[in-house]
Write a protein that holds these residues in place. Structure first.
Motif, PDB file in Angstrom:
ATOM      1  N   LYS A 151      62.530  87.541  35.994  1.00 44.18           N
ATOM      2  CA  LYS A 151      62.483  88.002  34.598  1.00 44.18           C
ATOM      3  C   LYS A 151      63.770  88.755  34.226  1.00 44.18           C
ATOM      4  CE  LYS A 151      59.543  90.623  31.491  1.00 44.18           C
ATOM      5  NZ  LYS A 151      59.701  92.083  31.400  1.00 44.18           N
ATOM      6  N   ILE A 152      64.324  88.376  33.071  1.00 42.32           N
ATOM      7  CA  ILE A 152      65.600  88.962  32.641  1.00 42.32           C
ATOM      8  C   ILE A 152      65.390  90.359  32.066  1.00 42.32           C
ATOM      9  CG2 ILE A 152      67.471  88.717  30.944  1.00 42.32           C
ATOM     10  CD1 ILE A 152      67.235  85.640  31.434  1.00 42.32           C
ATOM     11  N   ILE A 153      66.251  91.287  32.489  1.00 40.65           N
ATOM     12  CA  ILE A 153      66.165  92.675  32.030  1.00 40.65           C
ATOM     13  C   ILE A 153      67.265  92.965  31.008  1.00 40.65           C
ATOM     14  CG2 ILE A 153      66.244  95.101  32.748  1.00 40.65           C
ATOM     15  CD1 ILE A 153      65.574  94.012  35.640  1.00 40.65           C
ATOM     16  N   ALA A 154      68.484  92.525  31.285  1.00 41.58           N
ATOM     17  CA  ALA A 154      69.611  92.811  30.386  1.00 41.58           C
ATOM     18  C   ALA A 154      70.641  91.690  30.486  1.00 41.58           C
ATOM     19  CB  ALA A 154      70.261  94.139  30.760  1.00 41.58           C
ATOM     20  N   GLN A 155      71.312  91.436  29.368  1.00 44.77           N
ATOM     21  CA  GLN A 155      72.394  90.442  29.362  1.00 44.77           C
ATOM     22  C   GLN A 155      73.507  90.923  28.448  1.00 44.77           C
ATOM     23  OE1 GLN A 155      70.119  86.780  28.294  1.00 44.77           O
ATOM     24  NE2 GLN A 155      70.883  86.013  30.257  1.00 44.77           N
ATOM     25  N   GLN A 156      74.710  90.534  28.800  1.00 48.63           N
ATOM     26  CA  GLN A 156      75.845  90.805  27.908  1.00 48.63           C
ATOM     27  C   GLN A 156      76.799  89.614  27.932  1.00 48.63           C
ATOM     28  OE1 GLN A 156      77.149  94.875  27.861  1.00 48.63           O
ATOM     29  NE2 GLN A 156      79.262  94.239  27.462  1.00 48.63           N
ATOM     30  N   PRO A 157      77.147  89.098  26.754  1.00 48.67           N
ATOM     31  CA  PRO A 157      78.037  87.937  26.718  1.00 48.67           C
ATOM     32  C   PRO A 157      79.500  88.299  26.950  1.00 48.67           C
ATOM     33  CG  PRO A 157      77.362  88.547  24.496  1.00 48.67           C
ATOM     34  CD  PRO A 157      76.680  89.508  25.423  1.00 48.67           C
ATOM     35  N   VAL A 158      80.248  87.325  27.437  1.00 47.10           N
ATOM     36  CA  VAL A 158      81.707  87.434  27.579  1.00 47.10           C
ATOM     37  C   VAL A 158      82.285  86.160  26.982  1.00 47.10           C
ATOM     38  CG1 VAL A 158      83.626  87.463  29.231  1.00 47.10           C
ATOM     39  CG2 VAL A 158      81.597  88.856  29.668  1.00 47.10           C
ATOM     40  N   LYS A 159      83.224  86.309  26.040  1.00 55.28           N
ATOM     41  CA  LYS A 159      83.832  85.129  25.407  1.00 55.28           C
ATOM     42  C   LYS A 159      84.811  84.445  26.356  1.00 55.28           C
ATOM     43  CE  LYS A 159      85.378  84.650  21.113  1.00 55.28           C
ATOM     44  NZ  LYS A 159      86.072  85.005  19.854  1.00 55.28           N
ATOM     45  N   ILE A 160      84.802  83.129  26.349  1.00 55.36           N
ATOM     46  CA  ILE A 160      85.792  82.397  27.146  1.00 55.36           C
ATOM     47  C   ILE A 160      86.807  81.794  26.178  1.00 55.36           C
ATOM     48  CG2 ILE A 160      86.190  80.566  28.834  1.00 55.36           C
ATOM     49  CD1 ILE A 160      83.318  80.867  29.777  1.00 55.36           C
ATOM     50  N   GLU A 161      88.032  82.308  26.256  1.00 57.17           N
ATOM     51  CA  GLU A 161      89.092  81.828  25.361  1.00 57.17           C
ATOM     52  C   GLU A 161      89.651  80.514  25.896  1.00 57.17           C
ATOM     53  OE1 GLU A 161      89.492  83.716  22.794  1.00 57.17           O
ATOM     54  OE2 GLU A 161      88.876  85.735  23.440  1.00 57.17           O
ATOM     55  N   ASP A 175      84.300  93.518  34.737  1.00 55.19           N
ATOM     56  CA  ASP A 175      84.362  94.750  33.935  1.00 55.19           C
ATOM     57  C   ASP A 175      83.018  94.999  33.256  1.00 55.19           C
ATOM     58  OD1 ASP A 175      86.958  95.178  34.653  1.00 55.19           O
ATOM     59  OD2 ASP A 175      87.844  94.474  32.775  1.00 55.19           O
ATOM     60  N   VAL A 176      82.430  93.928  32.739  1.00 58.49           N
ATOM     61  CA  VAL A 176      81.115  94.063  32.088  1.00 58.49           C
ATOM     62  C   VAL A 176      80.056  94.452  33.123  1.00 58.49           C
ATOM     63  CG1 VAL A 176      79.278  92.795  30.897  1.00 58.49           C
ATOM     64  CG2 VAL A 176      81.650  92.507  30.173  1.00 58.49           C
ATOM     65  N   GLU A 177      80.093  93.787  34.275  1.00 53.80           N
ATOM     66  CA  GLU A 177      79.107  94.103  35.332  1.00 53.80           C
ATOM     67  C   GLU A 177      79.141  95.590  35.682  1.00 53.80           C
ATOM     68  OE1 GLU A 177      78.625  90.039  37.930  1.00 53.80           O
ATOM     69  OE2 GLU A 177      79.935  91.577  38.744  1.00 53.80           O
ATOM     70  N   HIS A 178      80.367  96.113  35.805  1.00 52.75           N
ATOM     71  CA  HIS A 178      80.506  97.493  36.299  1.00 52.75           C
ATOM     72  C   HIS A 178      79.990  98.521  35.293  1.00 52.75           C
ATOM     73  CE1 HIS A 178      83.864  95.801  39.091  1.00 52.75           C
ATOM     74  NE2 HIS A 178      82.649  95.471  39.474  1.00 52.75           N
ATOM     75  N   MET A 179      79.926  98.139  34.033  1.00 48.78           N
ATOM     76  CA  MET A 179      79.312  99.030  33.042  1.00 48.78           C
ATOM     77  C   MET A 179      77.811  98.795  32.945  1.00 48.78           C
ATOM     78  SD  MET A 179      82.062  98.966  29.939  1.00 48.78           S
ATOM     79  CE  MET A 179      80.699  98.385  28.959  1.00 48.78           C
ATOM     80  N   LEU A 180      77.458  97.498  32.902  1.00 51.90           N
ATOM     81  CA  LEU A 180      76.066  97.148  32.600  1.00 51.90           C
ATOM     82  C   LEU A 180      75.102  97.473  33.749  1.00 51.90           C
ATOM     83  CD1 LEU A 180      74.414  95.796  30.303  1.00 51.90           C
ATOM     84  CD2 LEU A 180      74.707  93.607  31.499  1.00 51.90           C
ATOM     85  N   TYR A 181      75.560  97.342  34.981  1.00 45.66           N
ATOM     86  CA  TYR A 181      74.605  97.530  36.093  1.00 45.66           C
ATOM     87  C   TYR A 181      74.141  98.994  36.202  1.00 45.66           C
ATOM     88  CZ  TYR A 181      72.354  95.136  40.076  1.00 45.66           C
ATOM     89  OH  TYR A 181      71.449  94.525  40.925  1.00 45.66           O
ATOM     90  N   PRO A 182      75.085  99.960  36.282  1.00 51.58           N
ATOM     91  CA  PRO A 182      74.620 101.349  36.369  1.00 51.58           C
ATOM     92  C   PRO A 182      73.763 101.750  35.161  1.00 51.58           C
ATOM     93  CG  PRO A 182      76.978 101.219  36.843  1.00 51.58           C
ATOM     94  CD  PRO A 182      76.558  99.862  36.372  1.00 51.58           C
ATOM     95  N   LYS A 183      74.181 101.295  33.972  1.00 52.47           N
ATOM     96  CA  LYS A 183      73.442 101.646  32.751  1.00 52.47           C
ATOM     97  C   LYS A 183      72.002 101.099  32.802  1.00 52.47           C
ATOM     98  CE  LYS A 183      73.878 100.164  28.080  1.00 52.47           C
ATOM     99  NZ  LYS A 183      74.725  99.375  27.203  1.00 52.47           N
ATOM    100  N   THR A 184      71.861  99.861  33.265  1.00 51.47           N
ATOM    101  CA  THR A 184      70.541  99.237  33.307  1.00 51.47           C
ATOM    102  C   THR A 184      69.671  99.873  34.388  1.00 51.47           C
ATOM    103  OG1 THR A 184      71.550  97.186  32.567  1.00 51.47           O
ATOM    104  CG2 THR A 184      69.355  97.007  33.523  1.00 51.47           C
ATOM    105  N   ILE A 185      70.275 100.196  35.520  1.00 52.75           N
ATOM    106  CA  ILE A 185      69.501 100.858  36.585  1.00 52.75           C
ATOM    107  C   ILE A 185      68.981 102.205  36.071  1.00 52.75           C
ATOM    108  CG2 ILE A 185      69.630 101.877  38.898  1.00 52.75           C
ATOM    109  CD1 ILE A 185      71.889  99.731  39.473  1.00 52.75           C
ATOM    110  N   GLN A 186      69.844 102.920  35.356  1.00 56.76           N
ATOM    111  CA  GLN A 186      69.415 104.207  34.797  1.00 56.76           C
ATOM    112  C   GLN A 186      68.222 104.029  33.853  1.00 56.76           C
ATOM    113  OE1 GLN A 186      70.087 107.232  35.474  1.00 56.76           O
ATOM    114  NE2 GLN A 186      69.301 108.349  33.702  1.00 56.76           N
ATOM    115  N   GLN A 187      68.287 102.986  33.024  1.00 54.75           N
ATOM    116  CA  GLN A 187      67.163 102.733  32.098  1.00 54.75           C
ATOM    117  C   GLN A 187      65.880 102.433  32.864  1.00 54.75           C
ATOM    118  OE1 GLN A 187      68.772  99.644  29.638  1.00 54.75           O
ATOM    119  NE2 GLN A 187      69.823 101.084  28.280  1.00 54.75           N
TER     120      GLN A 187
END
Ligand code: GRF
Length: 193
Positions: A151-161, A175-187
């Motif tokens: 089951k999906i908990i969080a997602q964040q898109p990254v544009k591919i140029e 870079d996105v992983e390193h922000m999103l993982y700690p934030k989601t674990i905290q939630q």
């Protein structure tokens, strides 16, 4: 005061997500403690990082065990001894089996470098580039018996140029992983209190 939530991080390689979790804890944005690193590749970089931080490690070589049940039974025992609350998979290159799933059902999460259900499994970044999609990203999900299917908990898109290299996309995704993982674990920790 309430005891800190106790995390075990499972990793097989570099451990940059472990680093990000450790940084967030040190900065006070993640109210938890990493009490054990579990690693299935002796010599992996993440072990050095754990040693530097004086975090206990359980390093094993699956070849030394007859079955997955055997090594997962030992891991589960180690986790019990240090009273782990949540298992955080961060580049653990192995499907989790029923022994650990039963022990940590609903308290085991994984991070994957794509917008699941697109591009599960190995080399999600290469898969996205090969498919020519304009957007990929990062998913954090609960772990079940499948390959990146929980089951999906969080997602964040990254544009591919256009003409983006693999290295650049990988860096953006990390870079996105390193922000999103700690934030989601905290939630998750907060929700569970
Ligand atoms: C990350 O990209 C994660 O999404 C995937 O494996 C990679 C691990 O990287 N599951 P690191 O070891 O945390 O640097």
């Amino acid at each position: 005061m309430k005891d800190k939530t106790r995390l075990a991080v499972f990793a097989s390689g570099t451990g940059s997500n472990y680093d990000a979790i450790d940084q967030a804890i040190k900065q006070g944005t993640l109210d938890a403690e990493v009490v054990m690193i579990v690693c299935d590749r002796p010599g992996a970089q993440v072990i050095e990082k754990a040693d530097q931080n004086k975090v206990a490690t359980f390093v094993f070589d699956p070849k030394d065990y007859q079955t997955k049940v055997d090594f997962e039974t030992e891991i589960a025992q180690q986790l019990r001894e240090v009273k782990v609350d949540w298992v955080i998979l961060a580049g653990y290159m192995r499907l989790v089996g029923p022994t650990l799933l039963a022990a940590y059902h609903g308290r085991m999460v994984n991070i994957h470098p794509s917008l699941l259900p697109a591009f599960p499994g190995l080399d999600a970044i290469g898969q996205a580039l090969h498919a020519g999609v304009k957007v990929s990203g990062v998913t954090i999900h609960y772990v079940d018996q499948g390959m990146d299917t929980g089951k999906i908990i969080a997602q964040q898109p990254v544009k591919i140029e256009e003409d983006m290299t693999r290295e650049v996309l990988q860096r953006k995704i990390q870079d996105v992983e390193h922000m999103l993982y700690p934030k989601t674990i905290q939630q998750l920790i907060k929700e569970g209190e």
